[in-house]
Design a protein around this motif. Structure first.
Motif, mmCIF file in Angstrom:
data_model
loop_
_atom_site.group_PDB
_atom_site.id
_atom_site.type_symbol
_atom_site.label_atom_id
_atom_site.label_comp_id
_atom_site.label_asym_id
_atom_site.label_seq_id
_atom_site.Cartn_x
_atom_site.Cartn_y
_atom_site.Cartn_z
ATOM 1 N N ARG A 84 18.097 -15.196 17.159
ATOM 2 C CA ARG A 84 17.755 -13.767 16.535
ATOM 3 C C ARG A 84 18.849 -12.950 16.763
ATOM 4 O O ARG A 84 19.528 -12.905 17.702
ATOM 5 C CB ARG A 84 16.532 -13.489 17.537
ATOM 6 C CG ARG A 84 15.289 -14.107 17.042
ATOM 7 C CD ARG A 84 14.675 -13.918 15.803
ATOM 8 N NE ARG A 84 13.400 -14.657 15.420
ATOM 9 C CZ ARG A 84 13.321 -14.861 14.055
ATOM 10 N NH1 ARG A 84 13.951 -14.281 13.360
ATOM 11 N NH2 ARG A 84 12.068 -15.789 13.683
ATOM 12 N N LYS A 132 15.657 -10.155 13.952
ATOM 13 C CA LYS A 132 15.270 -11.203 12.504
ATOM 14 C C LYS A 132 16.337 -12.012 12.808
ATOM 15 O O LYS A 132 17.228 -12.350 13.524
ATOM 16 C CB LYS A 132 15.862 -10.233 11.168
ATOM 17 C CG LYS A 132 15.224 -9.020 11.045
ATOM 18 C CD LYS A 132 13.700 -9.245 10.341
ATOM 19 C CE LYS A 132 13.105 -8.074 9.848
ATOM 20 N NZ LYS A 132 12.936 -7.100 10.707
ATOM 21 N N GLY A 133 16.197 -13.289 11.995
ATOM 22 C CA GLY A 133 16.811 -14.566 12.036
ATOM 23 C C GLY A 133 17.480 -14.790 10.483
ATOM 24 O O GLY A 133 17.286 -14.325 9.770
#
Length: 157
Positions: A84, A132-133
């Motif tokens: 992440r 976010k990833g």
């Protein structure tokens, strides 16, 4: 007193700037003031007033640097990991309109330099990326309008 996040490199550059301002710039300005004083009447001495202004600006920056260094929360990016986006992450994104790849490292406000790929943690794009990833899409409200990006890589160190 709120902490200021920064990388090890950013912390070192602040300490180096402080050292330079205190040990090199300050004596140079003091010498310039002494030299200008020797020219006589201070009320109409432009060199004296310019040197005093330089001194004021230098001392202001010294105070600012001392404050930043005291409040620094140094984060060693090489010890971070995960999938992440968080502070210190290097992120590769693709612009959904132009297919252009961009690579950014998320750093502290004092270290930000877009030309060298380092963006501030408080910038709109960094705020959109945090948490976010890989494979996630983000939308950033930029001055030129909303832009869409897809995250293709997240790395640390």
């Amino acid at each position: 007193m709120n902490k200021v996040p920064m990388t090890v490199g950013g912390f070192q550059s602040l300490k180096e700037e402080l050292r330079w301002r205190q040990q090199e710039e300050r004596p140079r300005i003091i010498e310039a003031i002494s030299e200008a004083r020797a020219h006589g009447d201070l009320s109409e001495n432009a060199e004296y007033h310019a040197a005093k202004e330089q001194q004021s600006l230098n001392e202001g920056r010294v105070g600012e640097l001392e404050d930043l260094i005291a409040r620094a929360e140094v984060i060693d990016v090489s010890k971070l990991s995960g999938d992440r986006v968080k502070f210190g992450a290097t992120v590769v994104i693709i612009d959904e309109d132009t297919e252009e790849k961009k690579r950014y490292q998320i750093v502290g406000d004092q270290e930000a330099d877009v030309k060298s790929g380092r963006i501030s943690i408080s910038s709109p794009i960094a705020r959109a990326l945090i948490g976010k990833g890989v494979g996630d899409a983000i939308e950033v409200n930029a001055p030129g309008g909303a832009r869409g990006y897809e995250i293709v890589d997240v790395s640390f160190g």
